[in-house]
Design an enzyme around this catalytic site. Structure first.
Site, short mmCIF file in Angstrom:
data_model
loop_
_atom_site.label_atom_id
_atom_site.label_comp_id
_atom_site.label_asym_id
_atom_site.label_seq_id
_atom_site.Cartn_x
_atom_site.Cartn_y
_atom_site.Cartn_z
CE LYS A 125 -2.09 25.89 -6.46
NZ LYS A 125 -1.21 26.05 -5.27
CD GLU B 89 -2.84 1.65 2.11
OE1 GLU B 89 -3.60 2.59 2.21
OE2 GLU B 89 -2.53 0.87 3.24
CB THR C 257 -8.69 2.95 4.23
OG1 THR C 257 -9.32 4.30 3.97
CG2 THR C 257 -8.37 2.09 3.08
CD GLU C 258 -6.37 4.78 10.23
OE1 GLU C 258 -5.56 5.03 9.40
OE2 GLU C 258 -6.00 4.24 11.18
CE1 TYR C 259 -6.42 10.20 5.85
CE2 TYR C 259 -7.06 11.45 4.15
CZ TYR C 259 -6.21 11.22 5.31
OH TYR C 259 -5.63 12.35 5.61
CD GLU D 217 2.71 8.26 5.50
OE1 GLU D 217 1.49 7.82 4.75
OE2 GLU D 217 2.95 9.53 5.21
CG ASP E 257 -1.61 13.43 -0.22
OD1 ASP E 257 -2.48 12.80 0.49
OD2 ASP E 257 -0.26 13.68 0.19
N1 SAH Z 1 -4.30 5.16 3.01
C1 SAH Z 1 -4.59 5.82 4.23
C2 SAH Z 1 -4.22 7.09 4.39
C3 SAH Z 1 -4.65 8.33 3.09
S1 SAH Z 1 -3.88 9.87 3.31
C4 SAH Z 1 -6.09 5.76 4.24
O1 SAH Z 1 -7.16 5.63 3.04
O2 SAH Z 1 -6.64 6.15 5.39
C5 SAH Z 1 -2.62 9.68 2.19
C6 SAH Z 1 -1.27 9.07 2.96
O3 SAH Z 1 -0.38 9.27 1.74
C7 SAH Z 1 -0.67 10.30 3.67
O4 SAH Z 1 -0.27 9.68 4.92
C8 SAH Z 1 0.44 10.80 3.03
O5 SAH Z 1 1.49 11.26 3.90
C9 SAH Z 1 0.95 9.65 2.28
N2 SAH Z 1 1.68 9.91 1.03
C10 SAH Z 1 1.25 10.86 0.04
N3 SAH Z 1 2.11 11.05 -0.90
C11 SAH Z 1 3.07 10.20 -0.84
C12 SAH Z 1 4.24 9.82 -1.57
N4 SAH Z 1 4.42 10.16 -2.62
N5 SAH Z 1 4.93 8.72 -0.81
C13 SAH Z 1 4.73 8.32 0.19
N6 SAH Z 1 3.70 8.44 1.07
C14 SAH Z 1 2.75 9.51 0.54
#
Ligand code: SAH
Length: 214
Positions: free
Chosen positions: A123, A45, A194-196, A70, A119
């Protein structure tokens, strides 16, 4: 009385046996099965946050190895703490920037990739940073087995539409797609939230999901 040292998240992570040391990651391609000590499939993941999803999957599926990536140690710390409470042999974490993923895993070493609530980088000029962008798909193409799949869930419709448009130019095909996962009893079978996903579905947002392959 001496005050206890309050150890920072970076130090905790550097010392944790659940986190693969950052300085060794570039030596790891081809060695991940040896790290787990078995030939079970490896699923990753990317952007795992606090790691609830992977912890649940790893507990349910002892014959599959899981790796959570992460970039923020403060967030990764939560996943490490959860493992300290309930240790699982088939789950490990990497603190790294996902852009480097093809330098950390070897060709075809990964069986499946999960992107959950990535994320959005809204933009236009940041489109390349989005985890389901064609630039990232090209990296996943190198490390994913020929018949491997990517599963992506998000409540962000703009990001999802973008992700779907990226597929054809990047050479990927849709195997499964839904714009309201929680309303689909078949796709919900075995769904691990997932948490989100818990937060946004409770707020009434429909969850989009795709499963893709080459
Ligand atoms: N997957 C989890 C968290 C979603 S938030 C859920 O669904 O609950 C997105 C997470 O991805 C954040 O913790 C952020 O720090 C991480 N993240 C975003 N871009 C990233 C990257 N390029 N490399 C590693 N981690 C990343």
């Amino acid at each position: 009385m001496r005050l206890r040292n309050v150890t920072g998240s970076r130090e905790v992570i550097a010392q944790s046996r659940f986190v693969v040391p950052e300085e060794t990651l570039k030596e790891m391609p081809g060695k991940w099965h040896a790290l787990f000590g078995n030939e079970h499939p490896i699923r990753v993941e990317i952007g795992m946050g606090k790691g609830k999803f992977l912890h649940a999957l790893a507990k349910e599926n002892p014959d599959v190895n899981y790796i959570g990536i992460e970039k923020y140690s403060t967030v990764l710390l939560r996943a490490v703490q959860k493992m300290e409470q309930e240790e699982l042999p088939n789950l490990r974490f990497l603190r790294m920037e996902a852009e480097e993923i093809a330098e950390v895993f070897g060709e075809g070493e990964i069986d499946r990739i999960y992107l959950n609530f990535s994320d959005p980088w809204p933009k236009d000029r940041h489109a390349k940073r989005r985890l389901p962008s064609r630039e990232f798909l090209a990296r996943y193409d190198k490390i994913l087995k020929r018949d491997g799949v990517i599963e992506f869930k998000t409540d962000n419709r703009d990001l999802f539409d973008f992700a779907v448009e990226e597929l054809e130019p990047a050479g990927w095909k849709v195997q499964v797609i839904t714009y309201d996962l929680h309303a689909d009893p078949v796709l919900m079978e075995g769904n691990v939230m997932t948490e989100y996903e818990e937060k946004f579905s409770a707020a009434g947002n429909p969850i989009c999901k795709y499963v893709i392959r080459r």
